[in-house]
Design a protein around this motif. Structure first.
Motif: not given
Length: 442
Positions: A100, A102, A235-236, A239, A254, A256
């Protein structure tokens, strides 16, 4: 005999220096242009994990609840949190890594450095051995740290230089957002090309794939503890509807999270494909997934191809450069033809003294090959110049460009082969002119 032909070729080239220079320049410019673009293509489209990529796979399920009556929708490039963590928790692969992304505010409390926004990769312990990530200091966290939500981190070599001057920072503290984490490892300089483990959305980028060749993230953290620190989630990628206020990662509409797995043989690959199909079918029966038959599991190289990681302008430039090389070869053919046929008298004397047509043909090809070798040296210098100029351009992959041993050898091989092809027709014509006509030119 080859030495004799080589001596004749050198004498012939020195006899008409201007014509020789024109042919060498034509070969050198064509090779320089084509090898510059071919080197860029070679570096951008190479295997980022040679010897291992055939065992690395990217499972996909389709969490979209949207109707697809024509069955044309492919799974999104990432998965929803629950699907990814369910597959990871089953531990059905030799190695597996959740991913993931971010961006978090980072400070080093005991260093006099201003805060910065750091790119954080949240993953699991198998990430480092699975992708052969090198370490300069320390090492990665252990599987139990994933379960215990330990607040540790591995940092990149660049961040270590920026914050700690390149010294061994294992045991130092970072503050991410409002939480402290302990550094347990520092990566050695590592620049996978492309950044394959975080590759999504390439085919939608209209050729703008610069992010695929950017430097790796600055901070790597355990997946679970990262979610404790970053409560907003990852962070996606996309969606299927707008998330409701306060929606958690576990129920977010979503995708992600990504999952990579390592599978050691074909039987394990088949078993894992069956496993994700069975999982999707089960989740459809529970009412959570709609498209149970829409699963994929491309290999690493298939995933790179699917995302079209080589920028479209690089492909176009490569074709144009080879077209330019072809034009240079046509010019060389004309120059060689004129050069060989002007020596009809010399060739006639050799034929009268017993030289065969094959010997004349070989002599002419040796001369053409020598021109290619000299032109290859010039093409090598022009290739180095071309790569140096590209490194000055504002493209993410500029600092990756270099002429490795494979492309160095390919430069000279291509130059010699190209010159032999260019010289084949003129040499054949020179060896086929009637002996009587050749002697009459004396």
């Amino acid at each position: 005999m080859f030495g004799y032909y080589l001596n004749l070729a050198l004498r012939s080239l020195m006899r008409n220096k201007m014509l020789t220079a024109l042919m060498v320049i034509a070969i050198a410019v064509g090779i320089g242009a084509s090898m510059t673009t071919l080197t860029v293509m070679h570096l951008l489209s190479g295997d980022p994990l040679p010897g291992r990529s055939q065992h690395i796979f990217y499972p996909q399920v389709d969490p979209s609840p949207l109707p697809d009556p024509e069955n044309t929708h492919k799974p999104w490039d990432m998965m929803d949190y629950r699907s990814a963590t369910d597959l990871w928790s089953a531990h059905r692969a030799d190695r597996q890594a959740l991913i993931g992304r971010s961006a978090l505010r980072l400070t080093a409390p005991d260093m006099n450095q201003p805060p910065l926004m750091a790119q954080v990769l949240s993953t699991t312990s198998d990430f480092f051995p699975m992708f052969a990530v090198p370490f300069q200091y320390g090492g990665s966290w252990q599987p139990q740290d994933d379960q215990q939500r330990t607040r540790v981190a591995v940092i990149s070599s660049d961040l270590n230089i920026k914050l700690f001057g390149g010294a061994n920072s294992v045991g130092r503290t970072l503050r991410l957002k409002d939480s402290d984490v302990r550094i347990i490892g520092v990566l050695a300089p590592w620049r996978p090309s492309p950044q394959f483990y975080d590759l999504v959305g390439g085919r939608f980028s209209n050729g703008q794939t610069a992010d695929f060749y950017s430097k790796p993230q600055e901070v790597f953290m355990p997946f679970s503890s990262s979610l404790d620190i970053n409560t907003d989630g990852f962070m996606a990628f996309t969606c299927w509807r707008a998330p409701d206020p306060g929606t958690s990662m576990t129920t977010s509409p979503c995708v992600s999270v990504a999952l990579w797995v390592e599978l050691g043989n074909a039987a394990k690959v088949a078993d894992y494909k069956a496993f994700i199909t069975d999982y999707a079918t089960q989740q459809k029966a529970l009412g959570r997934l709609t498209h149970a038959d829409n699963t994929r599991m491309p290999s690493l190289m298939q995933w790179l191809d699917f995302n079209q990681v080589v920028p479209s302008d690089v492909r176009l430039q490569t074709w144009l450069a080879f077209a330019f090389l072809l034009i240079c070869l046509f010019n060389t053919v004309g120059l060689l033809l004129a050069k060989f046929l002007r020596r009809s008298g010399e060739i006639g004397v050799r034929r009268a003294l017993g030289a065969t047509r094959g010997a004349v043909l070989t002599q002419c090809l040796v001369e053409a090959g020598l021109i290619g070798l000299i032109g290859g040296f010039g093409g090598w210098l022009l290739t180095l110049l071309g790569l140096a100029l590209i490194r000055q351009q504002p493209v993410a992959y500029a600092d990756l460009l270099h002429l490795d041993s494979t492309m160095f050898l390919a430069t000279f091989v291509m130059a010699i082969v190209a010159s032999l092809l260019a010289g084949a027709v003129p040499a054949w014509r020179a060896s086929r002119v009637a002996l009587g006509l050749q002697l009459k030119t004396l």
